[in-house]
Structure formats: structure tokens, C-alpha cells
Design an enzyme around this catalytic site. Sequence first.
Site, PDB file in Angstrom:
ATOM      1  N   LYS A  49      31.137  -8.318  65.672  1.00  0.00           N
ATOM      2  CA  LYS A  49      29.716  -8.674  65.666  1.00  0.00           C
ATOM      3  C   LYS A  49      29.394  -9.880  64.783  1.00  0.00           C
ATOM      4  O   LYS A  49      28.484 -10.641  65.064  1.00  0.00           O
ATOM      5  CB  LYS A  49      28.871  -7.477  65.262  1.00  0.00           C
ATOM      6  N   GLU A  98      17.692  -5.914  65.279  1.00  0.00           N
ATOM      7  CA  GLU A  98      17.603  -4.492  65.572  1.00  0.00           C
ATOM      8  C   GLU A  98      18.982  -3.898  65.307  1.00  0.00           C
ATOM      9  O   GLU A  98      19.985  -4.599  65.354  1.00  0.00           O
ATOM     10  CB  GLU A  98      17.242  -4.282  67.041  1.00  0.00           C
ATOM     11  N   SER A 144      37.898  -3.944  69.097  1.00  0.00           N
ATOM     12  CA  SER A 144      36.651  -4.588  68.683  1.00  0.00           C
ATOM     13  C   SER A 144      36.258  -4.326  67.237  1.00  0.00           C
ATOM     14  O   SER A 144      35.577  -5.140  66.618  1.00  0.00           O
ATOM     15  CB  SER A 144      35.504  -4.160  69.611  1.00  0.00           C
TER      16      SER A 144
HETATM   17  C1  LIG Z   1      28.708  -2.787  68.621  1.00  0.00           C
HETATM   18  C2  LIG Z   1      30.130  -2.520  68.896  1.00  0.00           C
HETATM   19  C3  LIG Z   1      30.627  -2.458  70.215  1.00  0.00           C
HETATM   20  C4  LIG Z   1      29.757  -2.560  71.432  1.00  0.00           C
HETATM   21  O1  LIG Z   1      29.132  -3.792  71.595  1.00  0.00           O
HETATM   22  P1  LIG Z   1      29.584  -4.856  72.687  1.00  0.00           P
HETATM   23  O2  LIG Z   1      28.464  -5.822  72.709  1.00  0.00           O
HETATM   24  O3  LIG Z   1      29.761  -4.135  73.990  1.00  0.00           O
HETATM   25  O4  LIG Z   1      30.857  -5.448  72.223  1.00  0.00           O
HETATM   26  C5  LIG Z   1      31.981  -2.262  70.390  1.00  0.00           C
HETATM   27  N1  LIG Z   1      32.816  -2.110  69.340  1.00  0.00           N
HETATM   28  C6  LIG Z   1      32.373  -2.147  68.063  1.00  0.00           C
HETATM   29  C7  LIG Z   1      33.343  -1.948  66.966  1.00  0.00           C
HETATM   30  C8  LIG Z   1      31.022  -2.346  67.800  1.00  0.00           C
HETATM   31  O5  LIG Z   1      30.598  -2.377  66.529  1.00  0.00           O
END
Ligand SMILES: *Cc1c(COP(=O)(O)O)cnc(C)c1O
Length: 398
Positions: free
Chosen positions: A89, A111, A378
Site C-alpha cells: 500500500k 479512508e 502483498s
Molecule cells: C489492502 C491489502 C490487500 C487488498 O488490496 P488490493 O488493492 O486488492 O491489493 C491485499 N493484501 C494486503 C496485505 C493488504 O494490506
Amino acid sequence: MLLPNKKGRFGPYGGRYVAETLMPALQELEAVYQSVRRKPGFKKKLADILKHFVGRPTPLYFAPRLSEHLGGLKIYLKREDLCHTGAHKINNTLGQILLTQEMGKKRVIAETGAGQHGVATATAAARFGMDCEVYMGTEDMKRQELNVFRMRLLGAKVSGVDAGSKTLKDAISEALRDWTANVRDTHYILGSVLGPHPYPMMIRDFQSVIGQEARQQILRTEGRFPDVMIACVGGGSNAIGLFTPFLSESEIRMIGVEAGGLGIETGKHAARFASGTLGVLHGTMTTLLQDAYGQIQNTHSVSAGLDYAAVGPEHSYYRDKQRIEYTSVTDDEALSAFRLLAEMEGILPALESSHAVAYLIKLAPSLPKGQIVIVNLSGRGDKDVAQLSRMEQQNEPD
Ligand SMILES: *Cc1c(COP(=O)(O)O)cnc(C)c1O
């Protein structure tokens, strides 16, 4: 393939479904973004901060024990969990903070649901000395106390939203309201490839650094492209960020994994492509979970980051084009994948990312030995261990 078009549309999806009062802000944002995105000065500033503050490039890590365990595939994990603040993020919030500077604005709002995007925004705001206010449903504030505390430590104001279901979608509505009233000095930092144009395009571009690095890294280590790429899809920013620089390689299979929750048949899930329909939410037209009257349905997922009723409009477009496949795994499958990765590789993945790993586990038996798979990790799972510990205590027989 240069999407979206001038109206911010990916085929029939996307666009700008907002009140008249927000149009000038969106037009300004689009104009500034289009003018600075290619400027060497801006690109250098962004590259510098991503390198020295975030720690990019993140490794493309070959997972030897998992590869062996899953029948001799070559599994690579793109380690976004190693980014500063623990997830992808921050790539987006820093990009948008630099744009805020370009616009001469001094205040940002955001948000947040689980608090991850709020923490990433508060971090970027602190680094650049900007005022920061984060809207969060009061229900989410209770569930994510530690992230509320983190944001406050970073100097942000966290404002509870008591309306509706007191969760993410109500927080987004409140942030849009604030923005409408304060556009002159305030920029709204949205957290995923959602919302009105130019957000889905701009956030995709900021997150594409993931795929640009992965492309170079896999060519360097393997000398060829991967066969399969897998990422979890909440709003869809980590997935589109990984996939975009590979989209023109038509032989690569790309798979987005949504939250199947307690199972599609129970209705308690967030798999928009499993049972969603066309609609508008928070300024964009896309695939949504809604009832016959257009009321947004309550979604469920063990992972807060995947728990949202809409998916990014560009994903709806690639679903129709059949360029990206979409599927889902259940909470239980994601939890097993979390444990497997922890025990096999010494990595605690975020529960969101565990969904991508879970689908890899399901798919592996059908893939020929030696195939190269890239899974987007992610984020890291440290944020989830307290929740896992609570769930384990509840499940223990007395
Ligand atoms: C917020 C988040 C997501 C989901 O958001 P995307 O916009 O779909 O990437 C996925 N993995 C993590 C670790 C997150 O913090």
C-alpha cells in the site's frame, strides 16, 4: 492497449459517478497527474523515496521447500511484505503524497477498513510533514485498535464514522464528503484501484512498480517469463500492479483470487466475480455485490483487506476479455495456506496474501513440473497473528 480512455473507462467500466461539486477536484487531479507523471524530476523523487524509505526493489524470492512440496514447480514470491509498513500500500500513498505536493496542498485524508491503508497514509504524511485525517468505521476501530494507535503515533487524526454498518464503505462515503467540503487545500488518498477516474488508473500506475521489478528479476534469474502469476484481489491494486507490465505476454496465465469467505453458497463472502452484478459504488461502475434493489450487500472474509463489495473496474474489464482468470478460496483454505508458508519457508504472509498462496496449492497438481509461478506476497502476517491466536482459542474444545 492504452486504457482507460479519455473518459476514464475500461470498456463499460470505470468512469466518474460523483456529485458535480467533486468534478473540478477530479479534473485537477487528472491534469496534474498527466503532466507530472513523465517528468524526470517527479519520477526521480518517487524512485528515490521508494528505494531509500520503502526499501525497493523488493526481492523476487525463490521458495525452495514450497516448490519441492508442491511437486517440483519453480515458485517465486514477490516480497511486498518486506516493504516499509509491511505491504504494497505504501507504493501508492507515497506516489499520491508527491502529487499532493505538486498541487500545493497541505492536508490529506484517507479512508481505512483494517487500518492498513490508514497507516500507510499516515506514514507518508508524517514523512512529508502534512496534516492527515483518516476516516474509519467505529466497528473497524474496535476490531483494529492497534492500527488506530499506530496512526495516532504517526500524528494522524483518526475520525470514527458511526453511520451505516460502521465499516469501510461508510468511511469512504465520509471521506468523499470531507473532500467535497475541503477540496481547495485537501487531497483524498484512495487506497486501491477503485473510485472515480483518475484513481483506478493512477493507483495502477503507482503499483506497477511491483510488476516492473518482477519482470526484470525473473528475466535475470530464469531468462524467461513465468507460466503463471497469482495475486489476491481486494480492490485489486496489488494484483493489477503485478500483472500490468506482463499483460502483453499473452502466453502468461494470470489469476486473481477473491475472498470466498465461508463459501460462495453461504452468501458470506466477498467474491464479486462469483455472484456480483453491474452497478455503481463510490464513483465507479464495476462488478458489485448488491441485492435486487441495488443495496450493497454485507461481505465477509477472514482477511479485512479483501472484504469490500466492489472490485476495481479494470478487473471487470479483464474478466470480460478473459485475459485474467478470477477465482476464490475460502477462509479455511487461506488459513491452511498461511500455516504452510510459515512452516515451509519461514514467512508469515498476510491473510490477504494467503488467499493467493491457497490457490497456488489447489492449482499445483495440474501444472507440469518445472513451470514457473510468481505469487504476489502483498503483505506480511504480523498484523494477523493476534486474530489467529483468538480464533485458535475459540476453537479449542473445553
Ligand atoms: C489492502 C491489502 C490487500 C487488498 O488490496 P488490493 O488493492 O486488492 O491489493 C491485499 N493484501 C494486503 C496485505 C493488504 O494490506
